[in-house]
Design an enzyme around this catalytic site. Sequence first.
Site, PDB file in Angstrom:
ATOM      1  N   LYS A   1      -4.329   3.296   2.939  1.00  0.00           N
ATOM      2  CA  LYS A   1      -5.401   2.496   2.348  1.00  0.00           C
ATOM      3  C   LYS A   1      -6.587   3.381   1.923  1.00  0.00           C
ATOM      4  O   LYS A   1      -7.156   3.170   0.845  1.00  0.00           O
ATOM      5  CB  LYS A   1      -5.837   1.414   3.342  1.00  0.00           C
ATOM      6  CG  LYS A   1      -4.733   0.367   3.570  1.00  0.00           C
ATOM      7  CD  LYS A   1      -5.060  -0.535   4.746  1.00  0.00           C
ATOM      8  CE  LYS A   1      -4.003  -1.612   4.949  1.00  0.00           C
ATOM      9  NZ  LYS A   1      -4.196  -2.335   6.226  1.00  0.00           N
TER      10      LYS A   1
ATOM     11  N   GLY B   1       1.987 -11.067  17.449  1.00  0.00           N
ATOM     12  CA  GLY B   1       2.453 -10.832  16.080  1.00  0.00           C
ATOM     13  C   GLY B   1       1.501  -9.990  15.244  1.00  0.00           C
ATOM     14  O   GLY B   1       1.721  -9.804  14.055  1.00  0.00           O
TER      15      GLY B   1
ATOM     16  N   GLU C   1       3.530  -4.640  15.067  1.00  0.00           N
ATOM     17  CA  GLU C   1       4.989  -4.640  14.891  1.00  0.00           C
ATOM     18  C   GLU C   1       5.657  -4.166  16.179  1.00  0.00           C
ATOM     19  O   GLU C   1       5.026  -3.528  17.022  1.00  0.00           O
ATOM     20  CB  GLU C   1       5.370  -3.645  13.786  1.00  0.00           C
ATOM     21  CG  GLU C   1       4.685  -3.851  12.469  1.00  0.00           C
ATOM     22  CD  GLU C   1       5.310  -4.969  11.651  1.00  0.00           C
ATOM     23  OE1 GLU C   1       6.482  -5.306  11.904  1.00  0.00           O
ATOM     24  OE2 GLU C   1       4.605  -5.495  10.789  1.00  0.00           O
TER      25      GLU C   1
ATOM     26  N   GLU D   1      -4.942  -5.335  -5.793  1.00  0.00           N
ATOM     27  CA  GLU D   1      -6.080  -5.702  -4.947  1.00  0.00           C
ATOM     28  C   GLU D   1      -5.673  -5.928  -3.487  1.00  0.00           C
ATOM     29  O   GLU D   1      -6.393  -5.548  -2.548  1.00  0.00           O
ATOM     30  CB  GLU D   1      -6.742  -6.977  -5.488  1.00  0.00           C
ATOM     31  CG  GLU D   1      -7.947  -7.439  -4.721  1.00  0.00           C
ATOM     32  CD  GLU D   1      -9.091  -6.434  -4.803  1.00  0.00           C
ATOM     33  OE1 GLU D   1      -9.621  -6.229  -5.898  1.00  0.00           O
ATOM     34  OE2 GLU D   1      -9.453  -5.848  -3.746  1.00  0.00           O
TER      35      GLU D   1
ATOM     36  N   LYS E   1       0.822  -1.227   0.000  1.00  0.00           N
ATOM     37  CA  LYS E   1       0.000   0.000   0.000  1.00  0.00           C
ATOM     38  C   LYS E   1       0.846   1.262   0.000  1.00  0.00           C
ATOM     39  O   LYS E   1       0.432   2.297  -0.515  1.00  0.00           O
ATOM     40  CB  LYS E   1      -0.979   0.016   1.173  1.00  0.00           C
ATOM     41  CG  LYS E   1      -0.336  -0.073   2.541  1.00  0.00           C
ATOM     42  CD  LYS E   1      -0.701  -1.356   3.210  1.00  0.00           C
ATOM     43  CE  LYS E   1       0.109  -1.603   4.457  1.00  0.00           C
ATOM     44  NZ  LYS E   1      -0.034  -2.949   4.957  1.00  0.00           N
TER      45      LYS E   1
ATOM     46  N   VAL F   1      -5.232  -3.106  -0.130  1.00  0.00           N
ATOM     47  CA  VAL F   1      -6.258  -2.613   0.807  1.00  0.00           C
ATOM     48  C   VAL F   1      -7.170  -3.772   1.188  1.00  0.00           C
ATOM     49  O   VAL F   1      -7.692  -4.473   0.317  1.00  0.00           O
ATOM     50  CB  VAL F   1      -7.130  -1.505   0.174  1.00  0.00           C
ATOM     51  CG1 VAL F   1      -8.160  -0.996   1.185  1.00  0.00           C
ATOM     52  CG2 VAL F   1      -6.277  -0.357  -0.336  1.00  0.00           C
TER      53      VAL F   1
ATOM     54  N   GLY G   1      -3.113 -10.680   7.066  1.00  0.00           N
ATOM     55  CA  GLY G   1      -2.768 -12.088   7.257  1.00  0.00           C
ATOM     56  C   GLY G   1      -2.183 -12.680   5.995  1.00  0.00           C
ATOM     57  O   GLY G   1      -2.463 -12.238   4.882  1.00  0.00           O
TER      58      GLY G   1
ATOM     59  N   GLY H   1      -6.642  -6.682   2.559  1.00  0.00           N
ATOM     60  CA  GLY H   1      -6.168  -8.073   2.466  1.00  0.00           C
ATOM     61  C   GLY H   1      -6.998  -8.892   1.495  1.00  0.00           C
ATOM     62  O   GLY H   1      -7.008  -8.645   0.292  1.00  0.00           O
TER      63      GLY H   1
HETATM   64  N1  HSE Z   1      -0.745  -3.921   9.852  1.00  0.00           N
HETATM   65  C1  HSE Z   1      -1.836  -4.062   8.950  1.00  0.00           C
HETATM   66  C2  HSE Z   1      -3.127  -4.249   9.750  1.00  0.00           C
HETATM   67  C3  HSE Z   1      -1.582  -5.222   8.044  1.00  0.00           C
HETATM   68  O1  HSE Z   1      -3.060  -4.428  10.970  1.00  0.00           O
HETATM   69  O2  HSE Z   1      -4.210  -4.177   9.194  1.00  0.00           O
HETATM   70  C4  HSE Z   1      -2.354  -5.229   6.776  1.00  0.00           C
HETATM   71  O3  HSE Z   1      -2.126  -4.126   5.976  1.00  0.00           O
END
Ligand code: HSE
Length: 418
Positions: free
Chosen positions: A213, A195, A198, A137, A113, A140, A310, A142
Site C-alpha cells: 500500500k 476473521g 487470515e 482506489e 494492491k 489502499v 471490510g 479500503g
Molecule cells: N488485511 C488487510 C488489513 C485488508 O488488515 O488491512 C485490507 O487490505
Amino acid sequence: MRNDSAEPNGIDDMRNIAVLGYGVVGGGITTVIEENCAKIRETVGDDVCVKYILDLREFPDSPYADRVVHTIDPILADDSVELVCETMGGAHPAFEYSVSCMKAGKSVVTSNKEVVATFGVELLECAKENGVQYLFEASVGGGIPVIRGINTALAADQISSVNGILNGTTNYILTKMRTESRTFDDVLAEAQVLGYAERDPSADIDGIDAKRKIMILTALASGKLVRDTDVYTETLRNVTVEDIHAAEAWGGAVKLIAGSVIDGDAIQVHVCPMFVPWSCSLAHITDVYNGISITSPVCGDVMFYGRGAGRLPTAGAVVADVCAILSDAAKMERNPVFVKADDGCVKPFDEIGFRCYIRANAGQVELCEALAAYCDGTEVLSDKAGVVEVITGKLTKPELDKIRVQFAGIESVIRVLD
Ligand code: HSE
C-alpha cells in the site's frame, strides 16, 4: 425502461460490467450496486448491470447464479461489457486478465494492491495504449478516498512525505495489546477467530500488506513506483506489551507505520513499528481503522481517516471508480500516473537516522556512553532493577546493529516517528 429493482440482465439501456472474483469484495460490489442503484443511476446516467461474475465456484443460492462463468472468454468476447472489476487478489492471473480486458477495450478497476504494487506501471501503460482506464482506489485504505485525494485535491503540490497506518489487522492487534495488556500471540489468535486476520497472517503482521500500500501511495505522490525489495520492512511479531506500556509512559503509542520521504528525485520507503507521539493524529487511530498523513509544502499536513478494510467500504471504493469511469468523470480528472523508479533514486534505508526507544539489561552509564559514540541527545526514560530505557538521538540501522553487538542485553529497539 429503467429497472429499479437492480435485477438487470444486461439489456441494451444498461451499462454492463463484469466482476472477476466473487469473494468478500466482489460480493460487496453486487450489494453496493443493488442498495445504491438510484444514486448510481443518477451519477452514471444509466443503470449499472453486473452481467458476468468470473469465479471457479458456483453460487447456486445467489440471485446472480446465472451470471457466473468459469473462464474469462465470454467476458472478453462480449462487446457490451465496457468495464471489469478485478477483485481476485494476488498478482496472477489478475495481471493477465486485466491486460486481456483492456486490450479488448474494457476499462478495469481493482481492489488488488498486490497487482498494482507489482505491475502498476505495465497496467497503466496498457490502459493508455488501449484508450481505456485503469483505476485502483480500493487498493489502499479500503473506503478512504486517499488515491483520488492525492491525484486531484493535492495535484498542485509536491508531496514530501506520507505516513500511514495502512493495515487494519495489525492496528487492531496493537490496540488490544495496549487496552487489555494482552500478548501479541493472544490477540492475533482472537483476530483470526473474528476473521480480521487470515489463517496465515504473515502478509498483515510481517508488514507485506502495508508495504504494497505504501508503494502505491508513494508512486502516486512521487510519480515513481519502487520495487518491493527497496522497501525496508520490519515485522510486528517482536513488539511486546512492555514496549507498548513504555510508549505510553513516554507519551504516545506503538503503531505499524508505513512511511515514505520524497526529497526531489530521492525516495525512501519503509514499514516498521514506531513510537508515535500523542501530538500526531496517527497515534489516536485505533482498532481496524486506517489513517494516512500526507505532508506537502503548500497544504501542510493533510489527514485521511476511515475504514481501511471490510467488504462494503472496499466494495464502495470499487463502485465509486466504476461510476467515475462510466459517467466520464474520470476522463476529466487527473488519473494515476507513474513510472518505474530508477535504482539511483531510491535512498537506502541504512542511510536514514531515526531516534529510537531502546530497552536493555545494561548499566545506564555504560549504555549512554556507548550511544554517545553514535548520536547526541540520548534521554533516559527509566532505570530500574537493572533495566534501562532510553530514547536515543538519531541512529541509522548499521549503527543500531553495532550497538546490538555491543550489548547482548538489548531487549527492544523501536524507532520514533518525528
Ligand atoms: N488485511 C488487510 C488489513 C485488508 O488488515 O488491512 C485490507 O487490505
